[in-house]
Design a protein around this motif. Sequence first.
Motif, mmCIF file in Angstrom:
data_model
loop_
_atom_site.group_PDB
_atom_site.id
_atom_site.type_symbol
_atom_site.label_atom_id
_atom_site.label_comp_id
_atom_site.label_asym_id
_atom_site.label_seq_id
_atom_site.Cartn_x
_atom_site.Cartn_y
_atom_site.Cartn_z
ATOM 1 N N UNK A 66 0.786 -1.226 0.000
ATOM 2 C CA UNK A 66 0.000 0.000 0.000
ATOM 3 C C UNK A 66 0.817 1.274 0.000
ATOM 4 N N UNK A 67 2.127 1.159 -0.163
ATOM 5 C CA UNK A 67 3.003 2.333 -0.168
ATOM 6 C C UNK A 67 3.484 2.597 -1.593
ATOM 7 N N UNK A 68 3.334 3.821 -2.048
ATOM 8 C CA UNK A 68 3.825 4.190 -3.377
ATOM 9 C C UNK A 68 5.346 4.282 -3.346
ATOM 10 N N UNK A 69 5.976 3.737 -4.372
ATOM 11 C CA UNK A 69 7.438 3.765 -4.425
ATOM 12 C C UNK A 69 7.965 5.195 -4.423
ATOM 13 N N UNK A 70 7.254 6.096 -5.106
ATOM 14 C CA UNK A 70 7.687 7.498 -5.153
ATOM 15 C C UNK A 70 7.629 8.130 -3.768
ATOM 16 N N UNK A 71 6.601 7.791 -2.993
ATOM 17 C CA UNK A 71 6.483 8.343 -1.642
ATOM 18 C C UNK A 71 7.630 7.860 -0.751
ATOM 19 N N UNK A 72 7.950 6.570 -0.853
ATOM 20 C CA UNK A 72 9.037 6.024 -0.041
ATOM 21 C C UNK A 72 10.366 6.653 -0.449
ATOM 22 N N UNK A 73 10.519 6.872 -1.732
ATOM 23 C CA UNK A 73 11.735 7.514 -2.241
ATOM 24 C C UNK A 73 11.877 8.925 -1.671
ATOM 25 N N UNK A 74 10.766 9.632 -1.561
ATOM 26 C CA UNK A 74 10.818 10.992 -1.023
ATOM 27 C C UNK A 74 11.129 10.994 0.471
ATOM 28 N N UNK A 75 10.625 9.997 1.187
ATOM 29 C CA UNK A 75 10.989 9.872 2.596
ATOM 30 C C UNK A 75 12.489 9.611 2.742
ATOM 31 N N UNK A 76 13.018 8.741 1.914
ATOM 32 C CA UNK A 76 14.445 8.428 1.979
ATOM 33 C C UNK A 76 15.298 9.638 1.614
ATOM 34 N N UNK A 77 14.787 10.469 0.715
ATOM 35 C CA UNK A 77 15.514 11.697 0.358
ATOM 36 C C UNK A 77 15.789 12.543 1.598
ATOM 37 N N UNK A 78 14.849 12.537 2.533
ATOM 38 C CA UNK A 78 15.021 13.320 3.753
ATOM 39 C C UNK A 78 16.251 12.849 4.530
ATOM 40 N N UNK A 79 16.500 11.545 4.520
ATOM 41 C CA UNK A 79 17.651 10.991 5.229
ATOM 42 C C UNK A 79 18.952 11.142 4.442
ATOM 43 N N UNK A 80 18.857 11.019 3.137
ATOM 44 C CA UNK A 80 20.060 11.029 2.307
ATOM 45 C C UNK A 80 20.258 12.355 1.582
ATOM 46 N N UNK A 81 19.588 13.386 2.037
ATOM 47 C CA UNK A 81 19.690 14.714 1.441
ATOM 48 C C UNK A 81 21.137 15.213 1.521
ATOM 49 N N UNK A 82 21.784 15.459 0.391
ATOM 50 C CA UNK A 82 23.192 15.877 0.419
ATOM 51 C C UNK A 82 23.400 17.269 0.997
ATOM 52 N N UNK A 83 22.339 18.081 1.034
ATOM 53 C CA UNK A 83 22.480 19.448 1.541
ATOM 54 C C UNK A 83 22.402 19.519 3.062
ATOM 55 N N UNK A 84 22.040 18.434 3.709
ATOM 56 C CA UNK A 84 21.983 18.293 5.171
ATOM 57 C C UNK A 84 20.953 19.215 5.823
ATOM 58 N N UNK A 85 21.180 20.518 5.799
ATOM 59 C CA UNK A 85 20.275 21.429 6.504
ATOM 60 C C UNK A 85 19.292 22.137 5.576
ATOM 61 N N UNK A 86 19.398 21.907 4.279
ATOM 62 C CA UNK A 86 18.514 22.574 3.319
ATOM 63 C C UNK A 86 17.524 21.556 2.770
ATOM 64 N N UNK A 87 16.268 21.717 3.137
ATOM 65 C CA UNK A 87 15.231 20.798 2.673
ATOM 66 C C UNK A 87 14.377 21.513 1.627
ATOM 67 N N UNK A 88 14.910 21.624 0.433
ATOM 68 C CA UNK A 88 14.227 22.351 -0.635
ATOM 69 C C UNK A 88 13.427 21.363 -1.473
ATOM 70 N N UNK A 89 12.116 21.344 -1.264
ATOM 71 C CA UNK A 89 11.262 20.395 -1.976
ATOM 72 C C UNK A 89 9.873 20.998 -2.139
ATOM 73 N N UNK A 90 9.146 20.588 -3.182
ATOM 74 C CA UNK A 90 7.777 21.090 -3.366
ATOM 75 C C UNK A 90 6.843 20.521 -2.306
ATOM 76 N N UNK A 91 5.680 21.131 -2.193
ATOM 77 C CA UNK A 91 4.745 20.706 -1.144
ATOM 78 C C UNK A 91 4.262 19.272 -1.353
ATOM 79 N N UNK A 92 4.240 18.795 -2.606
ATOM 80 C CA UNK A 92 3.820 17.411 -2.846
ATOM 81 C C UNK A 92 4.754 16.426 -2.142
#
Length: 201
Positions: A66-92
């Motif tokens: 029941x989990x969309x692969x794109x949604x899980x990928x976006x959650x993982x982006x939060x952990x693997x974000x190369x900018x560390x303190x900059x969370x620049x992402x659209x509201x979706x």
Amino acid sequence: MNPELKPCAQSTHYFLRDHGMLMFEAENVLFRVHEYFLHRDSPVLRDMMPVEISPNGPEPIFHLDGVRSKDFEQLLWLYYNPAVTVYDAPKTTWHAILKLADRWEMDNIKKIALGNLLKAADLEPLERIMLCERGDLSRDQATEAYITVCSREAPLTVEELKTLSTEVMVIITCAREQIIALRGNAEASAVDVVKTALKKI
């Protein structure tokens, strides 16, 4: 001559145990990521994970039904974000992360997602209302959004109505009818109508 090595003490906070890597599947897409973050932040996922994985056995795959692969990928982006303190992402992206944080009881991730979502310049009043109805915002924090929706000229569209609970539809519909009847009076009348409607809940 090398000096005699003294016994070392382990750091209390940063002598990390290797949780290794785990594989997850969502919509037939495989993800192989560090176990540590998900184990730390989600009691739900933690219960899915084994205490120990045999190094000689097959690598288990944890299916995220029941989990969309794109949604899980976006959650993982939060952990693997190369900018560390900059969370620049659209509201979706923040909506997707917030949904999974709710599902997996990730309180800290939920706070990050909600904080960034509320800062989004393109967050619509109806989206703020829905965050309120989910319990993420107080009624006071959504009052301006209610006033905007209830006093706008255009009626709610079918798509907008589909996103609302019955309770919210009743609030907005009743308030809009009263505001239409008050047209021609001061703008404060619309504000008073909406605030009165919200207090009745």
